[in-house]
Design a protein around this motif. Sequence first.
Motif, PDB file in Angstrom:
ATOM      1  N   THR A  24      56.179  75.404  22.042  1.00 24.01           N
ATOM      2  CA  THR A  24      57.620  76.121  21.456  1.00 24.01           C
ATOM      3  C   THR A  24      58.825  75.180  21.568  1.00 24.01           C
ATOM      4  O   THR A  24      58.908  74.381  22.466  1.00 24.01           O
ATOM      5  CB  THR A  24      57.709  77.628  21.970  1.00 24.01           C
ATOM      6  N   ARG A  28      60.195  79.285  18.950  1.00 19.74           N
ATOM      7  CA  ARG A  28      59.067  79.328  17.945  1.00 19.74           C
ATOM      8  C   ARG A  28      58.164  78.386  18.236  1.00 19.74           C
ATOM      9  O   ARG A  28      58.443  77.326  18.709  1.00 19.74           O
ATOM     10  CB  ARG A  28      59.735  79.414  16.591  1.00 19.74           C
ATOM     11  N   THR A  29      56.934  78.552  17.728  1.00 23.21           N
ATOM     12  CA  THR A  29      55.895  77.357  17.998  1.00 23.21           C
ATOM     13  C   THR A  29      56.201  76.157  17.041  1.00 23.21           C
ATOM     14  O   THR A  29      56.856  76.598  15.733  1.00 23.21           O
ATOM     15  CB  THR A  29      54.420  78.025  17.792  1.00 23.21           C
ATOM     16  N   GLU A  32      54.940  77.411  13.341  1.00 24.68           N
ATOM     17  CA  GLU A  32      55.718  78.293  12.711  1.00 24.68           C
ATOM     18  C   GLU A  32      56.974  77.666  11.935  1.00 24.68           C
ATOM     19  O   GLU A  32      57.289  77.737  10.888  1.00 24.68           O
ATOM     20  CB  GLU A  32      56.282  79.405  13.697  1.00 24.68           C
ATOM     21  N   HIS A  33      57.670  76.621  12.841  1.00 20.43           N
ATOM     22  CA  HIS A  33      58.529  75.857  12.371  1.00 20.43           C
ATOM     23  C   HIS A  33      57.916  74.939  11.158  1.00 20.43           C
ATOM     24  O   HIS A  33      58.748  75.053   9.942  1.00 20.43           O
ATOM     25  CB  HIS A  33      59.156  74.760  13.229  1.00 20.43           C
ATOM     26  N   ASP A  36      57.659  77.597   8.291  1.00 17.13           N
ATOM     27  CA  ASP A  36      58.897  77.980   7.665  1.00 17.13           C
ATOM     28  C   ASP A  36      59.417  76.901   6.627  1.00 17.13           C
ATOM     29  O   ASP A  36      59.897  77.207   5.713  1.00 17.13           O
ATOM     30  CB  ASP A  36      59.738  78.229   8.928  1.00 17.13           C
ATOM     31  N   LEU A  61      48.689  83.028  14.166  1.00 20.15           N
ATOM     32  CA  LEU A  61      49.962  82.577  13.706  1.00 20.15           C
ATOM     33  C   LEU A  61      50.038  82.547  12.176  1.00 20.15           C
ATOM     34  O   LEU A  61      51.109  82.952  11.529  1.00 20.15           O
ATOM     35  CB  LEU A  61      50.424  81.370  14.546  1.00 20.15           C
ATOM     36  N   LYS A  64      50.098  85.721  10.443  1.00 15.06           N
ATOM     37  CA  LYS A  64      51.506  86.453  10.791  1.00 15.06           C
ATOM     38  C   LYS A  64      52.683  85.875   9.949  1.00 15.06           C
ATOM     39  O   LYS A  64      53.449  86.469   9.462  1.00 15.06           O
ATOM     40  CB  LYS A  64      51.994  86.161  12.253  1.00 15.06           C
ATOM     41  N   ALA A  65      52.519  84.523   9.532  1.00 17.12           N
ATOM     42  CA  ALA A  65      53.392  83.883   8.727  1.00 17.12           C
ATOM     43  C   ALA A  65      53.140  84.368   7.151  1.00 17.12           C
ATOM     44  O   ALA A  65      53.790  83.706   6.388  1.00 17.12           O
ATOM     45  CB  ALA A  65      53.304  82.620   9.055  1.00 17.12           C
ATOM     46  N   SER A  98      50.079  69.517  10.175  1.00 20.44           N
ATOM     47  CA  SER A  98      50.961  70.615  11.043  1.00 20.44           C
ATOM     48  C   SER A  98      51.597  69.834  12.164  1.00 20.44           C
ATOM     49  O   SER A  98      52.482  70.576  12.727  1.00 20.44           O
ATOM     50  CB  SER A  98      50.059  71.590  11.596  1.00 20.44           C
TER      51      SER A  98
END
Length: 243
Positions: A24, A28-29, A32-33, A36, A61, A64-65, A98
Motif C-alpha cells: 500500500t 490504497r494498494t 488499486e492505484h 484508478d 480487489l 471491488k474496483a 500492474s
Amino acid sequence: MVTIGIITQARATSTRLPGKVLLTAGDRTFLEHHLDRLAGTGLPVVVATTTNVDDDPIVVLAEKAGVGVFRGSEHDVLSRFAGAARGYGLDGVVRVTSDCPLIDAQVVAAGVERFREEDDENLYVSNCLERTYPRGMDYEVFSTARLLDAETHATLAADREHVTPYLHQNRPGNVQLLNLPWHGGGAQYRLTLDTEDDRLLLTTLIEKYRADRLNCADLVALLAEHPELPALNEHIEQKKLGE
C-alpha cells in the motif's frame, strides 16, 4: 466500432518483491492505484491473474474496483492474455502490467487512438519499442487476431512468459511496428514497482507529492526538480527477457 480493452497482468508471487501490487501507499494498494489510473482511459479493463490461491486477493480487489477478471496459467502468460481477450469479446488489446501504479491514462489513450486510426489488423503500436518514456508508462496495442496467432505459433518460453515478443520481434513477418515516442524527457526514470527501492520512491511520490493525481509530464518535471527522488532507485537494473 471494434471493441478494445485493456488487459493488465497481475500476480502475488513476484520474485524481486513478493506481493508487490498488494502493498500500500496512501492507504490504497498499488493495484488499486493502477486500476484508478486505467479507468481514466474510458476503456474496459480486465485483470489477468493466475489460478493460484495466492492471487485470490487480487481477484477481490479487481472485483471491488468493478473491472473484469480472468484467471489462467501462471507461467504461460500469453495463453492467459488470449483467454482474457476471448472471454471478454475483445477485438483489440492494450497490454499493460500492474506494476505501473502511475501509468498515465492519456498516454495509453493516445496509443489506442492511433491504433484505431490506422485500422490495420497487423499493426502493433507501442511507446516502448524505443525507450523515451519513464519506465512505468509502457503500453502495447494489437489486434486480438494477432494475439491468438501468437498463442498458436509462439513456442519459445520467453514468448509465452512475456506475451508479446513474438509480435514486436515480428516473427510472423507481416507485423507492422509503430513506436509513439515521447519528447518530454525522463526516459532515465523508473516509475515501475519491481524492488524495495522502487516501492520507496513510489510511496514517497504518492504520499508526499500526490503523484496519483499527476500526469506523465508533471511526474517528469517533479523528478527533475527533486533529484533526490530518482536517486532512490536509479541503480536498479531492469530485468531482461528470460530472467
